[in-house]
Design a protein around this motif. Structure first.
Motif, PDB file in Angstrom:
ATOM      1  N   THR A 239       0.830  -1.214   0.000  1.00 38.48           N
ATOM      2  CA  THR A 239       0.000   0.000   0.000  1.00 38.48           C
ATOM      3  C   THR A 239       0.861   1.261   0.000  1.00 38.48           C
ATOM      4  O   THR A 239       0.504   2.254  -0.633  1.00 38.48           O
ATOM      5  N   ALA A 240       2.001   1.217   0.690  1.00 42.91           N
ATOM      6  CA  ALA A 240       2.908   2.365   0.678  1.00 42.91           C
ATOM      7  C   ALA A 240       3.476   2.578  -0.719  1.00 42.91           C
ATOM      8  O   ALA A 240       3.608   3.715  -1.193  1.00 42.91           O
ATOM      9  N   ALA A 241       3.804   1.474  -1.405  1.00 39.85           N
ATOM     10  CA  ALA A 241       4.333   1.577  -2.765  1.00 39.85           C
ATOM     11  C   ALA A 241       3.270   2.083  -3.733  1.00 39.85           C
ATOM     12  O   ALA A 241       3.561   2.900  -4.620  1.00 39.85           O
ATOM     13  N   ALA A 242       2.042   1.617  -3.573  1.00 35.71           N
ATOM     14  CA  ALA A 242       0.956   2.072  -4.440  1.00 35.71           C
ATOM     15  C   ALA A 242       0.755   3.571  -4.306  1.00 35.71           C
ATOM     16  O   ALA A 242       0.578   4.289  -5.306  1.00 35.71           O
ATOM     17  N   ALA A 243       0.806   4.062  -3.077  1.00 38.64           N
ATOM     18  CA  ALA A 243       0.657   5.497  -2.836  1.00 38.64           C
ATOM     19  C   ALA A 243       1.814   6.265  -3.467  1.00 38.64           C
ATOM     20  O   ALA A 243       1.607   7.305  -4.116  1.00 38.64           O
TER      21      ALA A 243
ATOM     22  N   GLU B 111      -3.484 -10.217  -6.101  1.00 41.67           N
ATOM     23  CA  GLU B 111      -4.795  -9.561  -5.999  1.00 41.67           C
ATOM     24  C   GLU B 111      -4.736  -8.392  -5.022  1.00 41.67           C
ATOM     25  O   GLU B 111      -5.407  -7.370  -5.221  1.00 41.67           O
ATOM     26  N   PHE B 112      -3.929  -8.549  -3.969  1.00 41.97           N
ATOM     27  CA  PHE B 112      -3.749  -7.438  -3.029  1.00 41.97           C
ATOM     28  C   PHE B 112      -3.072  -6.263  -3.728  1.00 41.97           C
ATOM     29  O   PHE B 112      -3.484  -5.105  -3.572  1.00 41.97           O
ATOM     30  N   VAL B 113      -2.040  -6.575  -4.517  1.00 42.96           N
ATOM     31  CA  VAL B 113      -1.333  -5.531  -5.256  1.00 42.96           C
ATOM     32  C   VAL B 113      -2.279  -4.833  -6.222  1.00 42.96           C
ATOM     33  O   VAL B 113      -2.324  -3.597  -6.287  1.00 42.96           O
ATOM     34  N   GLU B 114      -3.044  -5.598  -6.969  1.00 47.01           N
ATOM     35  CA  GLU B 114      -3.969  -5.016  -7.935  1.00 47.01           C
ATOM     36  C   GLU B 114      -4.988  -4.110  -7.257  1.00 47.01           C
ATOM     37  O   GLU B 114      -5.243  -2.985  -7.712  1.00 47.01           O
ATOM     38  N   ALA B 115      -5.568  -4.586  -6.147  1.00 43.19           N
ATOM     39  CA  ALA B 115      -6.567  -3.792  -5.432  1.00 43.19           C
ATOM     40  C   ALA B 115      -5.964  -2.483  -4.928  1.00 43.19           C
ATOM     41  O   ALA B 115      -6.593  -1.418  -5.009  1.00 43.19           O
ATOM     42  N   ALA B 116      -4.729  -2.549  -4.416  1.00 40.76           N
ATOM     43  CA  ALA B 116      -4.070  -1.350  -3.889  1.00 40.76           C
ATOM     44  C   ALA B 116      -3.743  -0.365  -5.003  1.00 40.76           C
ATOM     45  O   ALA B 116      -3.994   0.844  -4.882  1.00 40.76           O
ATOM     46  N   MET B 117      -3.170  -0.868  -6.077  1.00 38.11           N
ATOM     47  CA  MET B 117      -2.778   0.002  -7.189  1.00 38.11           C
ATOM     48  C   MET B 117      -3.986   0.660  -7.839  1.00 38.11           C
ATOM     49  O   MET B 117      -3.985   1.873  -8.108  1.00 38.11           O
ATOM     50  N   VAL B 118      -5.004  -0.121  -8.096  1.00 39.09           N
ATOM     51  CA  VAL B 118      -6.209   0.423  -8.739  1.00 39.09           C
ATOM     52  C   VAL B 118      -6.873   1.466  -7.843  1.00 39.09           C
ATOM     53  O   VAL B 118      -7.311   2.514  -8.310  1.00 39.09           O
TER      54      VAL B 118
END
Length: 329
Positions: free
Chosen positions: A199-203, A258-265
């Protein structure tokens, strides 16, 4: 209750995610909260995250004499043992230390509680934070309280020992309940945890317009829940008339991908796959491909149900990390 009529609680691991949340819950109930920290520096750095009035005591969980001294002095009605090694990966690097902290040390807590109960003649309730890692590669899915215990990591083995010792002390008359906790997250997780790292990376990628997130295996599937929900389960389990073991889980699994996708999107990164790389250095020596818990017993006996969906959990963590970065600018 303690002799002065006020419920008193002693929380080990109070500086961690679950301990911080629990301290807030207990303080709001009017409980007198005492917590174990390893040093004065830890106490000073964490005090801002805790409610006013929480009393912090220095000591090592592995120092049985110190734990016995504190339990005897605080004389708590409720003990929540949340402290321990929190990383499976770290446990592979330090297996003996993990065994001491997460396996043997809880037994010292049980011993201290049993002695206090014998001395005072009143019930001392204990909650041992157990883990889905005690099941290792389970023979069935989802797992429940009757699933065979056969850990495959030093972390799981240590947790399994403490879990089984909780049952032994329970048979000796100590009110010690366990919560077999599946993965549970919140913005309080440090970035050493894969969920907060994501989540930190997505932000960061969303706000900076680029960057890379490096992970190990993204095929691993986990049962992720909202940490405050799981803390609620802990208080319910500890206060249930009969001490028992309770699986605490959502029953739904998602892969790391799926966690990565949800966070990035959620952060607004649509081409998220181009920002993710795999590094074998982050792959654990042994890992269960999937963990999924059956919390039927907790639902039926404790009235507990998870309240936050996977998508909302991820979104809350991303929003928190976006706000942190924006405030830092």
């Amino acid at each position: 209750m303690a002799g002065d009529g006020v419920t008193r609680a002693f929380v080990t691991g109070i500086s961690g995610q679950d301990g911080t949340i629990l301290a807030g819950v207990l303080a709001a109930e009017g409980v007198e909260v005492h917590g174990l920290v390893r040093s004065a520096e830890e106490a000073d750095s964490h005090r801002q995250h805790l409610p006013a009035g929480v009393v912090l005591h220095e000591g090592e969980l592995t120092d049985r004499a110190r734990i016995a001294e504190l339990v005897d002095a605080v004389s708590p009605d409720e003990i929540y043992n949340l402290a321990g090694i929190s990383s499976v990966a770290y446990s592979w690097e330090h297996p003996a230390l993990t065994g001491e902290v997460s396996g043997l040390a809880p037994v010292g807590v049980f011993e201290a509680a049993a002695r206090l109960q014998e001395r005072t003649g009143r019930t001392v309730r204990v909650l041992q934070a157990s883990s889905a890692e005690i099941f290792g590669r389970p023979e069935r899915s989802p797992q429940d309280e009757g699933t065979p215990i056969r850990p495959i990591s030093p972390y799981g083995a240590a947790k399994a020992y403490a879990h089984q010792m909780a049952g032994i002390f329970r048979d000796r008359g100590l009110h010690v309940a366990t919560c077999i906790l599946y993965n549970h997250e919140s913005p309080l997780r440090p970035t050493t945890f894969v969920t907060r790292k994501i989540t930190a990376a997505a932000a960061r990628i969303a706000l900076e317009g680029g960057g890379v997130l490096t992970l190990g295996s993204t095929d691993v599937r986990r049962d992720w829940g909202w940490a405050p929900d799981y803390v609620d389960a802990m208080t319910r389990a500890l206060r249930h008339p009969t001490a028992d073991d309770f699986v605490v889980a959502t029953g739904r699994t998602h892969s790391v991908a799926e966690f990565v996708e949800a966070a990035m999107v959620h952060a607004g990164v649509t081409d998220w796959e181009s920002h993710v790389e795999t590094d074998q250095a982050f792959v654990r020596p042994a890992d269960a491909a999937e963990q999924s818990g059956d919390a039927t017993k907790a639902r039926e006996l404790l009235g507990w149900v998870p309240t936050v969906s996977f998508e909302e959990l991820v979104g809350r963590m991303v929003d928190h990390d976006v706000a942190l970065l924006r405030d830092a600018r």
